[in-house]
Scaffold this active site. Structure first.
Site, PDB file in Angstrom:
ATOM      1  N   HIS A 313       0.859  -1.232  -0.019  1.00 16.31           N
ATOM      2  CA  HIS A 313      -0.091   0.039   0.118  1.00 16.31           C
ATOM      3  C   HIS A 313       0.827   1.238   0.000  1.00 16.31           C
ATOM      4  O   HIS A 313       0.260   2.237   0.248  1.00 16.31           O
ATOM      5  CB  HIS A 313      -1.046  -0.080   1.110  1.00 16.31           C
ATOM      6  CG  HIS A 313      -1.966  -0.972   1.197  1.00 16.31           C
ATOM      7  ND1 HIS A 313      -3.129  -0.830   0.814  1.00 16.31           N
ATOM      8  CD2 HIS A 313      -1.748  -2.324   1.504  1.00 16.31           C
ATOM      9  CE1 HIS A 313      -3.686  -1.894   0.890  1.00 16.31           C
ATOM     10  NE2 HIS A 313      -3.150  -2.924   1.302  1.00 16.31           N
ATOM     11  N   LYS A 493      -7.537  13.959   4.881  1.00 15.57           N
ATOM     12  CA  LYS A 493      -6.958  12.668   4.918  1.00 15.57           C
ATOM     13  C   LYS A 493      -5.644  12.846   5.663  1.00 15.57           C
ATOM     14  O   LYS A 493      -5.576  14.006   6.431  1.00 15.57           O
ATOM     15  CB  LYS A 493      -6.021  12.347   3.325  1.00 15.57           C
ATOM     16  CG  LYS A 493      -5.377  13.902   2.940  1.00 15.57           C
ATOM     17  CD  LYS A 493      -5.140  13.922   1.645  1.00 15.57           C
ATOM     18  CE  LYS A 493      -6.140  13.763   0.239  1.00 15.57           C
ATOM     19  NZ  LYS A 493      -6.498  12.450  -0.130  1.00 15.57           N
ATOM     20  N   ARG A 494      -4.990  11.859   6.169  1.00 17.62           N
ATOM     21  CA  ARG A 494      -3.856  11.992   6.985  1.00 17.62           C
ATOM     22  C   ARG A 494      -2.960  12.949   6.571  1.00 17.62           C
ATOM     23  O   ARG A 494      -2.825  13.557   5.466  1.00 17.62           O
ATOM     24  CB  ARG A 494      -2.978  10.650   6.900  1.00 17.62           C
ATOM     25  CG  ARG A 494      -3.616   9.584   7.765  1.00 17.62           C
ATOM     26  CD  ARG A 494      -4.066   9.900   9.356  1.00 17.62           C
ATOM     27  NE  ARG A 494      -2.850  10.318  10.275  1.00 17.62           N
ATOM     28  CZ  ARG A 494      -2.027   9.366  10.794  1.00 17.62           C
ATOM     29  NH1 ARG A 494      -2.852   7.973  10.905  1.00 17.62           N
ATOM     30  NH2 ARG A 494      -1.075   9.827  11.521  1.00 17.62           N
ATOM     31  N   LYS A 499       1.469  14.375   0.735  1.00 10.76           N
ATOM     32  CA  LYS A 499      -0.003  14.685   0.226  1.00 10.76           C
ATOM     33  C   LYS A 499      -0.333  16.169   0.073  1.00 10.76           C
ATOM     34  O   LYS A 499      -1.182  16.414  -0.521  1.00 10.76           O
ATOM     35  CB  LYS A 499      -0.962  14.251   1.471  1.00 10.76           C
ATOM     36  CG  LYS A 499      -0.882  12.510   1.530  1.00 10.76           C
ATOM     37  CD  LYS A 499      -1.976  12.207   2.709  1.00 10.76           C
ATOM     38  CE  LYS A 499      -1.976  10.704   2.952  1.00 10.76           C
ATOM     39  NZ  LYS A 499      -2.654   9.841   2.163  1.00 10.76           N
ATOM     40  N   THR A 600      -8.330   6.877  -1.475  1.00  6.73           N
ATOM     41  CA  THR A 600      -9.585   6.200  -1.818  1.00  6.73           C
ATOM     42  C   THR A 600     -10.572   7.141  -1.553  1.00  6.73           C
ATOM     43  O   THR A 600     -11.954   7.273  -2.048  1.00  6.73           O
ATOM     44  CB  THR A 600      -9.957   5.037  -0.689  1.00  6.73           C
ATOM     45  OG1 THR A 600      -9.336   5.413   0.600  1.00  6.73           O
ATOM     46  CG2 THR A 600      -9.062   3.876  -1.194  1.00  6.73           C
ATOM     47  N   LYS A 604     -14.597   8.389  -3.169  1.00 10.48           N
ATOM     48  CA  LYS A 604     -15.847   8.810  -2.466  1.00 10.48           C
ATOM     49  C   LYS A 604     -16.471   9.969  -2.742  1.00 10.48           C
ATOM     50  O   LYS A 604     -17.470  10.432  -3.062  1.00 10.48           O
ATOM     51  CB  LYS A 604     -15.556   8.524  -0.865  1.00 10.48           C
ATOM     52  CG  LYS A 604     -15.184   7.544  -0.181  1.00 10.48           C
ATOM     53  CD  LYS A 604     -14.450   7.423   1.028  1.00 10.48           C
ATOM     54  CE  LYS A 604     -13.925   6.064   1.359  1.00 10.48           C
ATOM     55  NZ  LYS A 604     -12.713   6.035   2.504  1.00 10.48           N
TER      56      LYS A 604
HETATM   57  C1  26Q Z   1       5.047   1.477   8.973  1.00 11.12           C
HETATM   58  C2  26Q Z   1       6.202   1.502   9.659  1.00 11.12           C
HETATM   59  C3  26Q Z   1       6.480   1.936  10.977  1.00 11.12           C
HETATM   60  C4  26Q Z   1       5.315   2.747  11.607  1.00 11.12           C
HETATM   61  C5  26Q Z   1       4.059   2.900  10.809  1.00 11.12           C
HETATM   62  C6  26Q Z   1       4.004   2.242   9.347  1.00 11.12           C
HETATM   63  C7  26Q Z   1       2.838   2.546   8.603  1.00 11.12           C
HETATM   64  C8  26Q Z   1       1.688   2.582   9.402  1.00 11.12           C
HETATM   65  C9  26Q Z   1       0.521   2.672   8.680  1.00 11.12           C
HETATM   66  C10 26Q Z   1       2.931   2.294   7.185  1.00 11.12           C
HETATM   67  C11 26Q Z   1       1.855   2.608   6.583  1.00 11.12           C
HETATM   68  C12 26Q Z   1       0.544   2.800   7.339  1.00 11.12           C
HETATM   69  C13 26Q Z   1      -0.726   3.092   6.447  1.00 11.12           C
HETATM   70  C14 26Q Z   1      -0.576   3.393   5.028  1.00 11.12           C
HETATM   71  C15 26Q Z   1      -1.740   3.646   4.364  1.00 11.12           C
HETATM   72  O1  26Q Z   1      -2.932   3.981   4.884  1.00 11.12           O
HETATM   73  N1  26Q Z   1      -1.591   3.427   3.004  1.00 11.12           N
HETATM   74  C16 26Q Z   1      -2.795   3.987   2.063  1.00 11.12           C
HETATM   75  O2  26Q Z   1      -3.599   2.765   1.764  1.00 11.12           O
HETATM   76  C17 26Q Z   1      -4.472   2.966   1.109  1.00 11.12           C
HETATM   77  C18 26Q Z   1      -5.321   1.919   0.668  1.00 11.12           C
HETATM   78  O3  26Q Z   1      -4.522   1.204  -0.280  1.00 11.12           O
HETATM   79  C19 26Q Z   1      -4.216   3.968  -0.282  1.00 11.12           C
HETATM   80  O4  26Q Z   1      -5.199   4.261  -1.023  1.00 11.12           O
HETATM   81  C20 26Q Z   1      -3.419   5.001  -0.006  1.00 11.12           C
HETATM   82  O5  26Q Z   1      -2.970   5.685  -1.249  1.00 11.12           O
HETATM   83  C21 26Q Z   1      -2.096   4.812   0.952  1.00 11.12           C
HETATM   84  O6  26Q Z   1      -1.514   5.962   1.525  1.00 11.12           O
END
Ligand code: 26Q
Length: 754
Positions: A313, A493-494, A499, A600, A604
């Site tokens: 992702h 979004k986050r 972003k 996503t 929406k």
């Molecule tokens: C990794 C290592 C250490 C600490 C945290 C993390 C970590 C935590 C959360 C890495 C990634 C996430 C979340 C990622 C995420 O939400 N990605 C999103 O996934 C969506 C669904 O596929 C996509 O639409 C987005 O583009 C993508 O940013």
């Protein structure tokens, strides 16, 4: 028993009645009646069952969604009307769990809805975080994090009366299983989301989200991904991951046995989905458990490879997880030798260190392990998959080309259109019938209504109505005033530099300066932001402080306030999204090209008739292909350009800043006396310096094109007839982004459940 009687019984148990109950009591009774009905329903059946492993399930409030899927929403609305209230009022009593960060967690929730709605056998596996991610408090002009407790005496959680023993280095820890029922849409199916928890969870911290990270036995499920800026935090993350996958793997083998199959038959009867690398340790754990049951190591590795599939992702290098081997040896000593064996086996397939599982520094590369020991690997939008194959995971994609495929993300239209925008859903149904509710691709039938004045005008009227509703909600819930007749321009979004909320802030400053010079716009503009920042991500928090300071500056200025408002919605979550998205005119999707895997919320917004202003990144590319260039506003450098700039390392923001006088004036406002008087000087100065000295995500590079394109978009908004046609094209073409379509593809190409 019919639902009304169930509800009546639940109210009677609580010593009240439909007429006398408070809203809180009505909510609890509805929850109990719905949950108990679901407990009597059967899961989807089939020869192969999916287990969707994810560290995040951002489910949102569940009452309305469940009632829609059970076909009870209208009946309950009518019952509540008799009592002089509504589902909207009652559901306001429902706490929202924050069991996810953002897109990845919400995607998992949409997928569970689609899996059940397609009648496929598949359960989610995750963790029962008691205080979630965090609740965001902005009252002091910067983000403060507070616990977000959501488990009340009446909750959707059901004690499954099942537990497993997880073998940690310090000893065994019991994992108790709790379930949330996941009903399918109109098909009588109920699948489950299994959330594992410790037996003796710690109470919430009094203030803030700091807790004793060393107290694993009781704090393991306190928060989602606690701060990993120190070693104790990172170790706790590994404890969480192993707890989830070990309990989940034991559940899988127990259910396999209950279904009468041998451990060797795992791959024929089970599919395991690995949602990003967070659950990757399920691979060595399953191997360990198979070996424990008498299967030879190499056979076990083959069985597990044919069982598991990995979805990536993110293309941000820092998010590809790696763990020092000693973490794993300490936390989960049972799988450390298995990972070494898997590494040795992978090295017999390819000796290239670039694809090794354990590198020369004894660090484990989770994504590499996933690709070697899954039979399928996918990205989440066409561009993202292409970038994975040609650059991020290139050596692995060359080794296993047959494993890679694309599965463009999707959203459930039950929640994101029928649930959150009933006026639009009814308008669509009145025009083309309700076939689209089972098959979202039928929204294309709306294209035939382009010449139908009353349908097209209806789109504008509904948008206006939703803007009034949002205005009232913002006033009541968030204590902010907006002008419902302004253009609603929304970026939610986050908070992350890639972003580029900070680029949107530059537009806001540019617009402010224009207004100060007397160039007032045709119509007031409301810029809406909502975002949580990771607690340890300083620049993200600084950007929130910048936006809050701008919001005050504009609000305080009587020349500006009538024309430009910047609203930062505190504690953005699924519920806030459900209010914001139906009312949006412009959908901001402005990530640096190549960095947003899919997005996503873009889907929406599109389904709710907002027009996208964005870069050719993630699924925006596919949106542009579907709606055509006249129905989307695109700007910025291409992903190829951006990848080239990174490779050559020749992007220099100070050159852009020096060459563009207007841009430097915009930037200077960030550290001007009037803004410093309204925001934290440390935060503002850091944002300013980062723009000029680093700007790793190239906001300055695209800023000018962004401002020009946004102005063109806002000018076009004034031709209401033409704008309504753009809305129509967006709604009509959004059906491709149904998560039902995505799940059908996963099933057809990867899981093979049906
Ligand atoms: C990794 C290592 C250490 C600490 C945290 C993390 C970590 C935590 C959360 C890495 C990634 C996430 C979340 C990622 C995420 O939400 N990605 C999103 O996934 C969506 C669904 O596929 C996509 O639409 C987005 O583009 C993508 O940013």
């Amino acid at each position: 028993m019919d639902f009304e009687s169930r509800l009546g019984d639940a109210l009677a148990d609580m010593g009240t009645s439909l007429e006398a109950a408070s809203k809180q009591q009505l909510f609890c009774a509805l929850l109990r009646a719905t949950r108990d009905l679901e407990l009597e329903m059967a899961p989807a059946a089939g020869d192969r069952k999916l287990y969707y492993f994810s560290a995040e399930f951002l489910v949102g409030r569940l009452l309305r969604a469940n009632l829609i899927n059970l076909g009870l929403a209208d009946e309950v609305e009518a019952l509540l009307a008799r009592r002089g209230t509504s589902l909207a009022e009652v559901e306001d009593c429902e706490p929202e769990p924050s069991l996810g960060n953002g897109g990845l967690g919400r995607l998992a929730a949409c997928f569970l809805d689609s899996i059940a709605s397609l009648g496929l056998p598949g359960d989610g596996v995750g963790l029962n975080y008691h205080y979630g991610l965090f609740r965001q408090d902005l009252s002091e002009g910067v983000q403060r994090e507070e616990p977000n407790p959501w488990i009340a005496p009446d909750s959707w959680l059901v004690d499954a009366q099942r537990s497993f023993s997880v073998p940690f280095g310090f000893g065994d820890l019991e994992a108790r299983m709790y379930d949330i029922e996941v009903p399918g849409y109109g098909n009588g199916t109920v699948n489950r989301l299994h959330l594992f928890d410790v037996a003796d969870p710690a109470p919430a911290p009094e203030h803030g989200i700091a807790f004793d990270k060393g107290d694993v036995r009781s704090c393991l499920t306190s928060f989602l991904y606690p701060d990993d800026s120190d070693e104790a935090g990172r170790l706790l993350r590994v404890y969480q991951q192993y707890f989830m996958v070990s309990a989940g793997a034991q559940l899988i083998l127990a259910e396999l046995e209950e279904r009468g199959f041998a451990p060797e038959e795992l791959d024929r009867h089970v599919a395991v989905h690995i949602n990003d690398t967070h659950p990757s340790m399920v691979i060595p754990e399953l191997v360990r458990l198979l070996v424990e049951r008498g299967v030879a190591f190499e056979d076990a590795a083959g069985i597990v490879e044919r069982t598991c599939a990995y979805a990536n992702h993110t293309i941000l290098a820092e998010a590809l997880e790696t763990w020092p081997m000693w973490y794993i040896e300490r936390v989960a000593p049972g799988i450390a030798p298995v990972i070494r064996q898997l590494d040795a086996l992978a090295r017999t397939r390819c000796a290239d260190d670039a694809v090794a599982i354990v590198d020369a520094a004894d660090v484990v590369h989770m994504a590499n392990m996933d690709v070697h020991f899954s039979h399928a690997v996918n990205g989440v939008a066409a561009l993202h998959t292409q970038i994975l194959v040609t650059s991020e995971l290139r050596p692995l994609a060359e080794l296993y080309p047959e494993k890679f495929s694309n599965k463009t993300n999707g959203i459930t239209f039950r929640r994101w259109l029928m649930g959150c925008n009933q006026p639009l859903a009814d308008h669509i149904t009145a025009a083309i019938g309700d076939g689209w509710k089972r098959d979202a691709s039928r929204l294309e039938e709306l294209l035939a209504l382009r010449g139908d004045d009353s349908f097209v005008r209806g789109l504008l009227d509904i948008k206006q109505r939703n803007k009034f509703s949002l205005t009232a909600w913002l006033r009541a819930e968030k204590n902010v005033e907006v002008d419902p007749h302004s253009v609603f321009d929304v970026q939610v979004k986050r908070m992350h530099q890639y972003k580029r909320q900070q680029m949107n802030a530059l537009y806001a400053i540019w617009k402010y300066l224009q207004i100060k010079r007397g160039n007032v716009p045709n119509r007031p503009l409301t810029m809406v932001f909502g975002a949580k920042a990771a607690p340890a991500y300083e620049l993200a928090k600084d950007t929130i402080a910048l936006l809050l300071a701008l919001s005050r500056l504009f609000g305080d200025d009587p020349e500006v306030a009538p024309w430009l408002r910047l609203v930062f919605v505190e504690n953005y979550n699924v519920t806030a999204a459900e209010h914001l998205i139906p009312a949006a005119d412009v959908s901001e999707q402005i990530s640096l090209a190549s960095k947003e895997a899919s997005g996503t919320s873009n889907m929406k917004f599109m389904a709710n008739g907002a027009v996208t202003l964005g870069t050719l990144d993630g699924a925006n590319v596919e949106i542009a292909d579907l709606v055509g260039r006249e129905n989307i506003y695109l700007f910025g450098r291409s992903s190829e350009d951006v990848i080239g700039l990174y490779e050559r390392g020749d992007y220099r923001p100070w050159d852009v800043w020096q060459a563009d006088g207007e841009l430097s004036e915009v930037l200077d406002l960030i550290v001007s006396p009037e803004l410093l008087a309204r925001g934290d000087a440390g935060c503002l100065t850091r944002v300013y310096r980062d723009f000029i000295a680093k700007d790793w995500f190239m906001a300055l590079l695209d800023a000018r094109d962004y401002v020009v394109t946004k102005e063109r978009c806002l000018a076009d908004y004034e031709d209401r007839g033409a704008w309504a046609q753009k809305m129509l094209a967006n709604v009509a073409r959004s059906g491709f982004f149904s998560s039902d379509r995505t799940i059908r593809e996963y099933d057809r190409d990867i899981w093979h459940l049906a």
